[in-house]
Design an enzyme around this catalytic site. Structure first.
Site, mmCIF file in Angstrom:
data_model
loop_
_atom_site.group_PDB
_atom_site.id
_atom_site.type_symbol
_atom_site.label_atom_id
_atom_site.label_comp_id
_atom_site.label_asym_id
_atom_site.label_seq_id
_atom_site.Cartn_x
_atom_site.Cartn_y
_atom_site.Cartn_z
ATOM 1 N N HIS A 1 -0.012 -9.779 -38.604
ATOM 2 C CA HIS A 1 0.426 -9.677 -37.215
ATOM 3 C C HIS A 1 0.763 -11.032 -36.610
ATOM 4 O O HIS A 1 1.238 -11.124 -35.479
ATOM 5 C CB HIS A 1 -0.676 -8.987 -36.402
ATOM 6 N N HIS B 1 3.916 -8.443 -23.487
ATOM 7 C CA HIS B 1 3.611 -8.393 -24.909
ATOM 8 C C HIS B 1 2.867 -9.664 -25.306
ATOM 9 O O HIS B 1 2.348 -9.779 -26.407
ATOM 10 C CB HIS B 1 4.890 -8.237 -25.730
ATOM 11 N N LYS C 1 -0.197 -12.295 -25.436
ATOM 12 C CA LYS C 1 -1.646 -12.118 -25.544
ATOM 13 C C LYS C 1 -2.312 -13.439 -25.179
ATOM 14 O O LYS C 1 -1.995 -14.483 -25.768
ATOM 15 C CB LYS C 1 -2.084 -11.734 -26.954
#
Length: 678
Positions: free
Chosen positions: A298, A527, A529
Site C-alpha cells: 500500500h 485520501h 492520511k
C-alpha cells in the site's frame, strides 16, 4: 439511476460474435445525463474508469457520448468502426455497438420501440416531462451552488484586505447539512493562498496536491504529478497500490523518455498479469511477497535517479486520475546528492530506514549504464550511494511479518513509539490531544486503540517528564460531506469502510468533522492520511503516511507485547522539531544553477531551532534568527470539531436516498469485494 426519469433506451451486453450475453445485466439509459463505468461491469477492470463515459440521452432516442476516462472507447455503426479518445464526443443511435475498451466489454444500444411511447397519452408524456424538469432544475441548482461557493471564496479574498479582523460565516448551500456552517477568522480562511515556502524549507514540510474545481488561491502552493516527475530522470522506481498505466504516461509524458522504470504495486496478481501485457517494453512490474493473508502493498513512494542525485518522494495518492485531481492528498519530496567517494560508508537514520524497507521488497535487480558512474545494478543496496544526511524527516514504515526481538520496534506503530521516546518536546504538549485522519477504517477494538494511543503519546517534555496519554479524535467524513463533495457519492468509493467497522459504539466518542475551509478543500474528500499531536495550532510532530487506521497497517502486539504482527506494506514521513544548521539553499537534481552538493561553510556554526505549526498559526514568522517556524499545510482545521448528534459517519455499504450534486443516490452498484485502498 432514478426510475422516475423517462427511459429512452438500453445497452445490452453482447459477445464478440454480437450475440446477447445473458450473464451480464442490461444498462438502462434515461433521458438526460447518464454515467457508465466500472461499477456497471460484472468484473472489476481498472482499465475502465468509474466514470468512463457520460451519455446525454434525447427524447428522439439519440445519445451524445463523451469519453470521460483516460482510456479510449470504440463505436461501431454499420460497417464503420470509430475510436474515441479521452474528451472526444460522438452521437450514437439505435443498433450502434459500444466497446468500453477496444475489443472488450461490448454493448449494443437499443432505443425503446416507438409504439411504446405512442401508447402513452400526451398527458402522460407531459407528466413525465414535468417530473424530469423539476429534477433537472434541482440538479442544476445544486451545481450552480458549487460555482457560487467558489465565487463566494473570491469575494472573501477581495474583502479580506478591507476588514481583516472580522469574521465570516461560510455555508455550503442547499445540499449541505444543517450543521455545515463554519465560522472562521478571515485571516485564516485562505491560509493556503499565503503558503509560500522558501526553497530551503521545502524538505521540512509537505505539499498538498492540486485539486480541480476549487478556488485558485487554494492551489497556489500545491503540486501536480508533472511537478514531481520532471527533468532528466534516468531510472524511476514507482511504488504504489493502484496504477493506471495509460493515465500515468499521458499525465507524465516524461516517463516515455526514461530508459528503465520499475513499478512496485499491490493490486491482485490477475491485474498485474493484465498490466504486463500493456506495459512499455522497458518497464518492469513487481508485486512484493505477502506472507500473511489480507495484507497488501500500500506504500506510495517514488525514487527518481538523476545524473546529479536521487529524488525521494513519499505521498498518499494512487497513480490514477481521480487521486491526482479530485481528492485531498499530500506529498513530501527531497533531492539528495551522490555521496562523496570518501564517505561511501557513512550513513544516517533516514538512509538506514530507507534501505531496510527497500531490502524487504526484494525486487529483481536490473543493470543500467549511468552517466559518469557506469554499469550498476538497481537494487536496494544501490540507494546507499546517495547522501541523505540533510534529511530532517524520519521514515516510519510497515512490512508484513511477525516482528520480535530486535525487530519489535523496527516497524509499524512500535517504530513510531521508539522514535518519539527518544525525543524531548515543548512542555505545552504534555497531555495534549492527538488526531488521526485517514480514508479507510479497519475492524478495531478498544484494546488496540489504547495500544496505538500509547505509541502516539510517547515522548517527554524538556524536563524529562513523560508527555502522558493524549486524547485522540478521528477525522472522518460524514454522509453529508461525501454527498456534497466535488465527486458526489462517487467519492465514497475511495472511503471504503463498511457499517460493521464504522458503526461500533465505542467509536462514537472519537468522531470529528472534515473541515478544510482554510485550504479550500471542504469538498475535496480526503485520501490523505495524517496523524499528529498538537496544541492549538502548534504541532509536536506530524506524520504523513499511506497507513490507514487498521491493525493490518500499523500492526498489533501479540504474545504479551513481545511480538508485533503486521499484514501490509506502508510508509510515511515523520516531521519533527529539530536543531539544524542554517543555510541559504537546498540541493536540487533538476536545477542547473547552484552547487551539486550541499555546502554550508558560510553558516555551518549557526544552529536554528525549528518548531512546527499549521497554516493558521500566529507564529508563522519570527524575528529571532536562532528559531524558525516550519508551517505544514495541514488540510483540516485544528482543533477538530466533534460530530453533532445529526452527523452520520460515512460507510460505503449503506443506502442513501438524498441526491448528490449530480442527481445520483447511493448505491447504484456496490462492489463490496473491491476494497481498493484499505
Amino acid at each position: 439511476m432514478d426510475e422516475s426519469r423517462l427511459k429512452i433506451g438500453v445497452f445490452t451486453p453482447i459477445k464478440n460474435n454480437e450475440e446477447e450475453d445473458a450473464s451480464v445485466s442490461n444498462i438502462p439509459i434515461f433521458e438526460g445525463v447518464n454515467v457508465v463505468g466500472r461499477n456497471d461491469l460484472p468484473v472489476s477492470d481498472k482499465r475502465v474508469s468509474r466514470k468512463h463515459i457520460s451519455l446525454n440521452a434525447m427524447l428522439d432516442g439519440s445519445v451524445e457520448l463523451v469519453v470521460e476516462g483516460p482510456n479510449p472507447v470504440v463505436i461501431k455503426s454499420g460497417h464503420q468502426r470509430r475510436k474515441l479518445s479521452s474528451g472526444d464526443k460522438a452521437t450514437i443511435g439505435h443498433g450502434d455497438i459500444l466497446e468500453l475498451i477496444p475489443g472488450s466489454f461490448l454493448f449494443k444500444y437499443t432505443t425503446l420501440a416507438c409504439e411504446q411511447h405512442s401508447s402513452s397519452s400526451q398527458a402522460d408524456v407531459l407528466t413525465e416531462r414535468n417530473k424530469l424538469s423539476e429534477e433537472e432544475l434541482s440538479t442544476l441548482k445544486r451545481k450552480r451552488q458549487v460555482l457560487e461557493d467558489e465565487a463566494f471564496a473570491r469575494i472573501l479574498q477581495d474583502e479580506e484586505a478591507n476588514n481583516s479582523d472580522s469574521l465570516v460565516s461560510v455555508q455550503y448551500g442547499e445540499f449541505s447539512s444543517q450543521s455545515e456552517v463554519a465560522v472562521v477568522p478571515r485571516n485564516n480562511f485562505e491560509s493556503a493562498g499565503h503558503f509560500n515556502v522558501p526553497r530551503e524549507n521545502l524538505p521540512s514540510t509537505f505539499r498538498l496536491l492540486r485539486v480541480q474545481r476549487i478556488p485558485a488561491w487554494a492551489n497556489s502552493s500545491s503540486v501536480s504529478i508533472g511537478d514531481v516527475i520532471q527533468g532528466n530522470v534516468i531510472v524511476a522506481v514507482l511504488m504504489n497500490y493502484m496504477v493506471d498505466l495509460d493515465w500515468l504516461v499521458s499525465a507524465c509524458p516524461n516517463l516515455r523518455k526514461i530508459s528503465h522504470v520499475l513499478v512496485i504495486l499491490g493490486e491482485s496478481s490477475a491485474t498485474v498479469d493484465h498490466l504486463k501485457k500493456d506495459k512499455p517494453a522497458n518497464w518492469v512490474l513487481h508485486r512484493p511477497s505477502l506472507p500473511i493473508s489480507y495484507g497488501t502493498h500500500h506504500s506510495k513512494v517514488m525514487l527518481l535517479i538523476y545524473p546529479k542525485g536521487v529524488r525521494v518522494v513519499v505521498h498518499t495518492a494512487n497513480l490514477i486520475y481521480v487521486d491526482w485531481n479530485n481528492k485531498s492528498q499530500g506529498l513530501w519530496m527531497q533531492d539528495f546528492p551522490w555521496k562523496d567517494q570518501k564517505n561511501l560508508n557513512r550513513g544516517c537514520p533516514f538512509e538506514n530506514d530507507l534501505i531496510d524497507y527497500l531490502n524487504v521488497l526484494k525486487w529483481p535487480g536490473f543493470s543500467v549504464n549511468l552517466p559518469t558512474i557506469g554499469h550498476v545494478v538497481i537494487n536496494a543496496s544501490f540507494f546507499k550511494k546517495f547522501d541523505y544526511s540533510s534529511a530532517v524527516v524520519r521514515l516510519i514504515a510497515s512490512v508484513p511479518g511477525y516482528h520480535n526481538g530486535p525487530n519489535l520496534k523496527k516497524w509499524g506503530h512500535m517504530k513510531l513509539r521508539a522514535v518519539l521516546q527518544d525525543l524531548a518536546f515543548a512542555k505545552e504538549f504534555q497531555r495534549s490531544p492527538l488526531v488521526y485522519q485517514f480514508s479507510s477504517l479497519g475492524s478495531l477494538d478498544e484494546k488496540w486503540m489504547s495500544e496505538l494511543t500509547s505509541s502516539m503519546s510517547s515522548g517527554s517534555s524538556d524536563d524529562k517528564t513523560p508527555l502522558g496519554l493524549g486524547k485522540p479524535l478521528i477525522i472522518w467524513p460524514t454522509v453529508e460531506d461525501v454527498r456534497c463533495s466535488l465527486e458526489g457519492y462517487a467519492a465514497g468509493n475511495a472511503i471504503p469502510s463498511p457499517q460493521k467497522n464504522v458503526e461500533k459504539d465505542f467509536l462514537k466518542k472519537y468522531w470529528a468533522r472534515w473541515k478544510a475551509s482554510h485550504t479550500g478543500r471542504c469538498r475535496a474528500m480526503p485520501h490523505i492520511k495524517t496523524y499528529a499531536r498538537y496544541n492549538d495550532q502548534n504541532l509536536a510532530w506530524f506524520l504523513l503516511t499511506s497507513a490507514n487506521l487498521s491493525k493490518a497497517a500499523w500492526g498489533a502486539l501479540q504474545k504479551n507485547n513481545s511480538q508485533l504482527m503486521i499484514r501490509s506494506y506502508e510508509i510515511g514521513v515523520l516531521f519533527l522539531p529539530s536543531t539544524e544548521k542554517a543555510h541559504g539553499f537546498q540541493f536540487s537534481c533538476t536545477e542547473n544553477s547552484g552547487p551539486s552538493k550541499v555546502i554550508c561553510e558560510s553558516s555551518q556554526n549557526v544552529e536554528v531551532q525549528t518548531k512546527l505549526a499549521t497554516l493558521c498559526s500566529k507564529e508563522s514568522s519570527s524575528t529571532d534568527s536562532s528559531s524558525k517556524v516550519i508551517q505544514l499545510p495541514v488540510p483540516y482545521e485544528l482543533p477538530p470539531q466533534p460530530y453533532t448528534p445529526e452527523d452520520v459517519p460515512w460507510s460505503w455499504d449503506r443506502r442513501y436516498h438524498s441526491k448528490d450534486a449530480y442527481g445520483e443516490v447511493w448505491p447504484r452498484h456496490v462492489q463490496l469485494y473491491v476494497n481498493a485502498d484499505s
